[in-house]
Design an enzyme around this catalytic site. Structure first.
Site, PDB file in Angstrom:
ATOM      1  N   LYS A 128       0.793  -1.208  -0.058  1.00  0.00           N
ATOM      2  CA  LYS A 128      -0.034   0.090  -0.174  1.00  0.00           C
ATOM      3  C   LYS A 128       0.711   1.156  -0.089  1.00  0.00           C
ATOM      4  O   LYS A 128       0.512   2.249  -0.530  1.00  0.00           O
ATOM      5  CB  LYS A 128      -0.945  -0.146   1.107  1.00  0.00           C
ATOM      6  CG  LYS A 128      -2.180  -1.221   0.972  1.00  0.00           C
ATOM      7  CD  LYS A 128      -3.456  -0.684   1.475  1.00  0.00           C
ATOM      8  CE  LYS A 128      -4.414  -1.816   1.159  1.00  0.00           C
ATOM      9  NZ  LYS A 128      -5.883  -1.561   1.556  1.00  0.00           N
TER      10      LYS A 128
ATOM     11  N   LYS B 173      -3.306 -10.108  -6.523  1.00  0.00           N
ATOM     12  CA  LYS B 173      -4.661 -10.351  -5.970  1.00  0.00           C
ATOM     13  C   LYS B 173      -5.712  -9.474  -6.490  1.00  0.00           C
ATOM     14  O   LYS B 173      -5.490  -8.251  -6.879  1.00  0.00           O
ATOM     15  CB  LYS B 173      -4.436 -10.221  -4.280  1.00  0.00           C
ATOM     16  CG  LYS B 173      -5.547  -9.365  -3.609  1.00  0.00           C
ATOM     17  CD  LYS B 173      -5.208  -9.449  -2.180  1.00  0.00           C
ATOM     18  CE  LYS B 173      -5.799  -8.275  -1.722  1.00  0.00           C
ATOM     19  NZ  LYS B 173      -6.610  -7.868  -0.702  1.00  0.00           N
TER      20      LYS B 173
ATOM     21  N   LYS C  85     -10.456  -4.659  -4.151  1.00  0.00           N
ATOM     22  CA  LYS C  85     -11.668  -3.893  -4.568  1.00  0.00           C
ATOM     23  C   LYS C  85     -11.128  -2.358  -4.863  1.00  0.00           C
ATOM     24  O   LYS C  85     -11.916  -1.769  -5.190  1.00  0.00           O
ATOM     25  CB  LYS C  85     -12.714  -4.016  -3.142  1.00  0.00           C
ATOM     26  CG  LYS C  85     -12.344  -3.010  -1.890  1.00  0.00           C
ATOM     27  CD  LYS C  85     -13.490  -3.217  -1.034  1.00  0.00           C
ATOM     28  CE  LYS C  85     -13.485  -4.098   0.073  1.00  0.00           C
ATOM     29  NZ  LYS C  85     -12.271  -3.695   1.198  1.00  0.00           N
TER      30      LYS C  85
HETATM   31  P1  ATP Z   1      -8.656  -2.972  -0.369  1.00  0.00           P
HETATM   32  O1  ATP Z   1      -8.526  -3.165  -1.851  1.00  0.00           O
HETATM   33  O2  ATP Z   1      -9.298  -1.815   0.013  1.00  0.00           O
HETATM   34  O3  ATP Z   1      -7.262  -3.279   0.553  1.00  0.00           O
HETATM   35  P2  ATP Z   1      -9.723  -5.770  -0.217  1.00  0.00           P
HETATM   36  O4  ATP Z   1     -10.356  -5.932  -1.648  1.00  0.00           O
HETATM   37  O5  ATP Z   1      -8.294  -6.326  -0.085  1.00  0.00           O
HETATM   38  O6  ATP Z   1      -9.523  -4.073   0.035  1.00  0.00           O
HETATM   39  P3  ATP Z   1     -10.615  -6.103   2.599  1.00  0.00           P
HETATM   40  O7  ATP Z   1     -11.495  -5.409   3.111  1.00  0.00           O
HETATM   41  O8  ATP Z   1      -9.213  -5.596   2.942  1.00  0.00           O
HETATM   42  O9  ATP Z   1     -10.558  -6.149   1.032  1.00  0.00           O
HETATM   43  O10 ATP Z   1     -10.626  -7.527   3.068  1.00  0.00           O
HETATM   44  C1  ATP Z   1     -11.759  -8.051   3.490  1.00  0.00           C
HETATM   45  C2  ATP Z   1     -11.642  -9.748   3.254  1.00  0.00           C
HETATM   46  O11 ATP Z   1     -11.656 -10.196   2.098  1.00  0.00           O
HETATM   47  C3  ATP Z   1     -10.329 -10.475   3.917  1.00  0.00           C
HETATM   48  O12 ATP Z   1     -10.610 -11.348   4.995  1.00  0.00           O
HETATM   49  C4  ATP Z   1      -9.420 -10.709   2.930  1.00  0.00           C
HETATM   50  O13 ATP Z   1      -8.603 -11.576   3.330  1.00  0.00           O
HETATM   51  C5  ATP Z   1     -10.552 -10.955   1.960  1.00  0.00           C
HETATM   52  N1  ATP Z   1      -9.899 -10.753   0.442  1.00  0.00           N
HETATM   53  C6  ATP Z   1      -9.747  -9.571  -0.134  1.00  0.00           C
HETATM   54  N2  ATP Z   1      -9.192  -9.737  -1.238  1.00  0.00           N
HETATM   55  C7  ATP Z   1      -9.394 -11.249  -1.363  1.00  0.00           C
HETATM   56  C8  ATP Z   1      -8.989 -12.110  -2.879  1.00  0.00           C
HETATM   57  N3  ATP Z   1      -8.485 -11.364  -3.831  1.00  0.00           N
HETATM   58  N4  ATP Z   1      -9.286 -13.337  -2.456  1.00  0.00           N
HETATM   59  C9  ATP Z   1      -9.745 -13.979  -1.431  1.00  0.00           C
HETATM   60  N5  ATP Z   1      -9.936 -13.270  -0.401  1.00  0.00           N
HETATM   61  C10 ATP Z   1      -9.995 -11.785  -0.442  1.00  0.00           C
END
Ligand code: ATP
Ligand code: LTN
Length: 336
Positions: A119, A201, A204
């Site tokens: 990040k 990965k 969002k």
């Molecule tokens: P950001 O992009 O804002 O960092 P993010 O998409 O990584 O957000 P989080 O809110 O940080 O999402 O994560 C919420 C949950 O979703 C966590 O348990 C995280 O491990 C899971 N998660 C996020 N992205 C993935 C992915 N690509 N595959 C599987 N699990 C995921």
């Protein structure tokens, strides 16, 4: 009697940031597994709005998304009468415990966190202290409720290990205070990859809309995004090293259908990537349709969502305040 049983139940806790529209990564890696804990565990699921401001947010969007994530929790089957659904900033103990735990967390430990490194590279103009201490707040979320199990995707494993180290350190310096939590990472779906760059990965907050499939995308959009998914020059649907795009699509297909990889390979034997991508789009859209329908109903009733937030915050505060009182006593703070 019922209270006694509840008291002996183990606790599960997890959180999702309202930092963007949720993806199928969030759904398959975390959200869709939360429901399986509700019978056996005392469950706490929170919308971690405090975490989301480590990256700049537009206030009106943050507010809207906080309602949306809560509505998605319910739309995915979490019953507010059976588990505690709440918003992190409504329970001030999260910030309070986070400070105390930060004095039991080493600079070196935080420097090793890969999410911090990723990040900071992505937001080089805003490497704030909150981004650095983010895992301490996550540890506070978990330890406040004495959680035994934490359902998360693979990317959060390192943060969970740090939470365990902080708990063990505190317990060692004082006396047993915190339950040491165990991660729950699904066997399939814990690491859904970007459709545009399948070695990265799915996130969002990705700026490339074609890289992510959102839980609330329409059927047409979902199908279109899968059709555009980056694959390789091979044509046969089978899992193999280096075939990151196909491996990812097979994982997604497996999650939505419950089929094993062998079954999927047999099903698509002799058919090309085009057919397979269309099928992945269909099963994903079918799987999300009931969630989307329930979500729309819930979003039309803000008063209900606010009632859920209020009840959730009250229930969560009761447990959280007990832990904070205990921690303050152990640290030697004067209590009046
Ligand atoms: P950001 O992009 O804002 O960092 P993010 O998409 O990584 O957000 P989080 O809110 O940080 O999402 O994560 C919420 C949950 O979703 C966590 O348990 C995280 O491990 C899971 N998660 C996020 N992205 C993935 C992915 N690509 N595959 C599987 N699990 C995921
Ligand atoms: N850090 C997590 C979100 C998160 C979380 C938590 C997950 C905040 N607090 C407590 C599990 C338990 C993330 O970035 N995905």
């Amino acid at each position: 009697m019922t209270e006694e049983i509840t008291a002996r139940k183990k606790t599960a806790l997890s959180g999702i940031q309202p930092s963007g529209n949720l993806t199928i990564g969030n759904y398959l890696g975390a959200l869709s597994n939360f429901g399986s804990f509700t019978e056996e565990f005392n469950c706490y699921y929170c919308v971690v709005d405090l975490h989301s401001i480590t990256v700049r947010q537009v206030p009106a969007e943050l507010r809207r998304r906080t309602y949306e994530v809560l509505a998605l929790y319910i739309a995915c089957g979490l019953d507010p009468d059976k588990c505690t659904l709440f918003v992190q900033s409504h329970v001030h103990e999260h910030a309070e415990l986070s400070w105390m735990l930060s004095c039991f967390t080493m600079f070196g430990e935080l420097s090793r966190m890969t999410q911090f490194k990723d990040k900071s590279a992505k937001h080089a103009d805003n490497i704030n202290a909150g981004l650095f201490t983010y895992p301490v707040l996550m540890a506070a979320d978990i330890l406040l409720y004495q959680a035994d199990a934490v359902p998360i995707g693979q990317d959060q494993k390192q943060h969970l290990e740090l939470a365990r180290d902080i708990a063990e350190r505190f317990n060692g310096v004082f006396s047993p205070t915190f339950t040491v939590p165990e991660p729950y990472i699904p066997k399939v779906g814990a690491n859904i990859m970007s459709l545009a760059e399948p070695t990265k990965k799915m996130s969002k907050s990705d700026a490339n809309e074609n890289a992510v499939v959102r839980i609330l995308d329409t059927r047409d959009v979902i199908i279109k995004k899968f059709k555009r998914a980056v694959t390789d020059s091979d044509t046969c649907v089978r899992r193999a090293e280096g075939k990151d795009g196909i491996n990812n699509l097979m994982t997604i297909y497996s999650c939505f259908t419950g089929k094993s990889f062998d079954e999927i390979e047999r099903e698509f034997d002799g058919r090309g990537y085009g057919d397979f991508k269309a099928a992945v789009g269909e099963v994903c859209a079918d799987g999300l349709a009931p969630v989307q329908a329930r979500f729309s109903e819930l979003m039309a009733d803000k008063a209900y969502l606010e009632e859920v937030m209020k009840n959730g915050a009250e229930k969560a505060s009761r447990t959280a305040s007990k832990t904070v009182a205990k921690v303050k006593r152990k640290l030697g703070f004067v209590t009046l």
